[in-house]
Write a protein that holds these residues in place. Structure first.
Motif, mmCIF file in Angstrom:
data_model
loop_
_atom_site.group_PDB
_atom_site.id
_atom_site.type_symbol
_atom_site.label_atom_id
_atom_site.label_comp_id
_atom_site.label_asym_id
_atom_site.label_seq_id
_atom_site.Cartn_x
_atom_site.Cartn_y
_atom_site.Cartn_z
ATOM 1 N N PRO A 95 0.703 -1.239 0.111
ATOM 2 C CA PRO A 95 0.051 0.035 0.014
ATOM 3 C C PRO A 95 0.838 1.311 0.078
ATOM 4 C CG PRO A 95 0.179 -0.930 2.139
ATOM 5 C CD PRO A 95 0.955 -1.725 1.656
ATOM 6 N N TYR A 96 0.238 2.369 -0.324
ATOM 7 C CA TYR A 96 0.921 3.772 -0.398
ATOM 8 C C TYR A 96 0.571 4.178 1.031
ATOM 9 C CZ TYR A 96 2.363 3.936 -5.075
ATOM 10 O OH TYR A 96 3.024 3.390 -6.465
ATOM 11 N N LEU A 97 1.325 4.942 1.903
ATOM 12 C CA LEU A 97 1.141 5.703 2.961
ATOM 13 C C LEU A 97 1.109 6.903 2.728
ATOM 14 C CD1 LEU A 97 1.014 5.678 6.237
ATOM 15 C CD2 LEU A 97 3.433 5.915 6.289
ATOM 16 N N VAL A 98 -0.121 7.666 3.223
ATOM 17 C CA VAL A 98 -0.165 9.166 2.971
ATOM 18 C C VAL A 98 -0.177 9.812 4.240
ATOM 19 C CG1 VAL A 98 -1.915 10.930 2.139
ATOM 20 C CG2 VAL A 98 -1.557 8.749 0.670
ATOM 21 N N THR A 99 0.693 10.835 4.420
ATOM 22 C CA THR A 99 0.697 11.348 5.837
ATOM 23 C C THR A 99 0.780 12.969 5.548
ATOM 24 O OG1 THR A 99 3.330 11.321 5.818
ATOM 25 C CG2 THR A 99 1.968 9.520 6.887
ATOM 26 N N ASN A 100 0.768 13.587 4.582
ATOM 27 C CA ASN A 100 0.983 14.755 4.368
ATOM 28 C C ASN A 100 -0.437 15.583 4.379
ATOM 29 O OD1 ASN A 100 0.992 17.558 3.095
ATOM 30 N ND2 ASN A 100 3.015 17.156 2.288
ATOM 31 N N PRO A 101 -0.800 16.481 5.292
ATOM 32 C CA PRO A 101 -2.066 17.078 5.482
ATOM 33 C C PRO A 101 -2.797 17.370 4.121
ATOM 34 C CG PRO A 101 -0.642 17.894 7.074
ATOM 35 C CD PRO A 101 0.260 17.087 6.334
ATOM 36 N N ALA A 102 -1.684 18.087 3.260
ATOM 37 C CA ALA A 102 -2.353 18.651 2.063
ATOM 38 C C ALA A 102 -2.888 17.365 1.003
ATOM 39 C CB ALA A 102 -1.215 19.229 1.229
ATOM 40 N N HIS A 103 -2.060 16.203 1.272
ATOM 41 C CA HIS A 103 -2.530 14.963 0.445
ATOM 42 C C HIS A 103 -3.709 14.243 1.219
ATOM 43 C CE1 HIS A 103 2.109 14.696 -0.695
ATOM 44 N NE2 HIS A 103 1.561 15.493 -1.474
ATOM 45 N N VAL A 104 -3.700 14.495 2.622
ATOM 46 C CA VAL A 104 -4.903 13.822 3.157
ATOM 47 C C VAL A 104 -6.192 14.556 2.828
ATOM 48 C CG1 VAL A 104 -6.012 13.726 5.611
ATOM 49 C CG2 VAL A 104 -3.820 13.234 5.321
#
Length: 448
Positions: free
Chosen positions: A39-48
């Motif tokens: 999976p891809y981990l998304v942690t940047n608030p802009a990406h969230v």
């Protein structure tokens, strides 16, 4: 992230591994090699924000992700689903969570919490340690079932439901750790999961059917479901009512007692925070019952709860499945790819919260400082975001404030183990061990 690095770390401590990867990538979208799962981990608030709000249609929950497959087996179609069934359930249930309606319930909730806390005086007088999670679940049930379900669900039955929910979130752990294993392959925990779902249905379905026979004119959840009509004027099916009822019981109980379980070791390890919290509650509430007008004055209490939600969000992982190809943070996401968002990781990352990111500091949420330093609004999303933001957020804020203020206006506490518990993998963020404490009544603490 190479497999030799990500997989062992995830096995040792899945929660901290996500924080470490987020810090290592500095918020870039990164692919995790977890054996056969990538999976891809998304942690940047802009990406969230893009995933949960701006391009949410591209990133639905996805019934084939391990977490949502398990959730659907519990709650079926309804407020925790997608598409038309979600729209219909949201239309029916959202009015029940409007702040104006919930604010009108503060006094009866406060009385219910006070009565439940009264029952702790026996253990306190005897110096007997209490299981914090168990006692908080009783307090939550006393408030929610009496007020939100018009006494149609007894506190005793509600506690059985919460015990079943506890079994479910723990039984889901093997599926979360092995997300690519098909459901037709048996896994440890599957039988316990099925038994727990059945035990919930055995309690709730008779209550639902009785409400259908005697709907009443109240504005509680059951009455609202029984009176609700579809767009073509038909009543809801028993299945839809059952699914929404199970969802609402979970929403109105789970977060409060899970999050508040972490509060006591946090206070024990942050004595300056504890002292300031005690002082505010003493000044505002004194030795009487918490009242609705007190809540607006409990400013520091709210700050403590916000910081608690930052470091210990009940919903620690939010999986999504790409319904179409996309570009996210400069990375090409293929259709069908699993995306993992983690409030737990984002809310502990130094990129968004500075070098003291993992330090408990309620001042981050002091009035006027919530967005200090231009912090992105999605750096803190313990209740989710976008159209699926949790309906129970305002309810948690009211209920948690009432519980904390009531307990600390009557007692001080000593933990049997003052260390911060490790986390364990489950559907919601749980301590790896029981939190036990001994209560000491204050001089002005009322007894009944």
């Amino acid at each position: 992230m190479p497999a030799w690095k990500a997989l062992p770390a995830a096995v040792r401590d899945a929660h901290q591994a996500l924080v470490d990867v987020g810090n290592w990538s500095n918020g870039d979208v990164v692919r995790l090699s977890l054996g056969v799962s990538r999976p891809y981990l998304v942690t940047n608030p802009a990406h969230v924000q893009e995933v949960l709000h701006e391009r949410a249609a591209i990133y639905p929950r996805g019934d084939d992700t391990a977490l949502w497959r398990s959730v659907r087996k519990l709650v079926g179609d309804g407020i925790l689903a997608e598409g038309e069934s979600w729209v219909a359930s949201r239309r029916i249930l959202a009015p029940l969570f409007r702040p104006a309606r919930l604010n009108a319930m503060i006094e009866p909730m406060a009385s219910a919490v006070a009565a439940a806390v009264d029952e702790l005086h026996g253990a306190a007088s005897a110096g007997t340690p209490i299981d914090v999670g168990r006692e908080l679940s009783k307090i939550v049930c006393s408030a929610i079932m009496r007020v939100f379900f018009a006494d149609r669900i007894t506190v005793s039955d509600a506690l059985q439901i919460m015990a079943a929910q506890e079994m479910i979130v723990n039984a889901m752990a093997p599926r979360l750790l092995a997300p690519v294993v098909p459901w037709w392959i048996p896994m440890p925990g599957d039988r316990r999961f099925a038994a727990a779902v059945k035990s919930i249905d055995d309690i709730l379905l008779p209550v639902l059917r009785q409400a259908q026979r005697q709907p009443g004119d109240g504005d509680d959840v059951l009455s609202a479901l029984v009176r609700a009509r579809t767009d073509d004027g038909r009543g809801l099916s028993e299945k839809q009512m059952r699914d929404d009822l199970v969802s609402m019981v979970a929403v109105t109980t789970e977060t409060s007692y899970v999050v508040l379980t972490w509060l006591w070791p946090v206070l024990a390890n942050n004595p300056d925070v504890a002292t300031r919290l005690y002082d505010e509650i003493e000044q505002v509430v004194g030795g009487g019952q918490v009242r609705s007008h007190h809540l607006a004055e409990l400013t520091y209490t709210k700050m403590v709860l916000e910081e608690l939600l930052r470091l210990y969000p009940a919903g620690w992982i939010v999986p999504r499945r790409a319904a179409a190809a996309d570009i996210l943070g400069g990375v090409r996401i293929e259709k069908g790819t699993t995306i993992i968002l983690s409030p737990y990781a984002t809310q502990r990352m130094t990129a968004w919260w500075g070098p003291t990111a993992e330090v408990f500091d309620p001042e981050r949420f002091a009035p006027g400082r919530e967005d200090a330093g231009g912090r992105h609004r999605y750096a803190h999303y313990p209740f989710g975001a976008g159209m699926h933001r949790c309906l129970g957020e305002h309810l948690f804020n009211l209920e948690a404030s009432l519980i904390v203020a009531t307990l600390l206006s009557r007692f001080r506490f000593t933990l049997t183990d003052a260390s911060i518990p490790a986390t364990r993998v489950a559907a919601s963020l749980r301590p790896a061990r029981k939190v036990e404490m001994i209560l000491k009544p204050l001089a002005h603490s009322p007894t009944r």
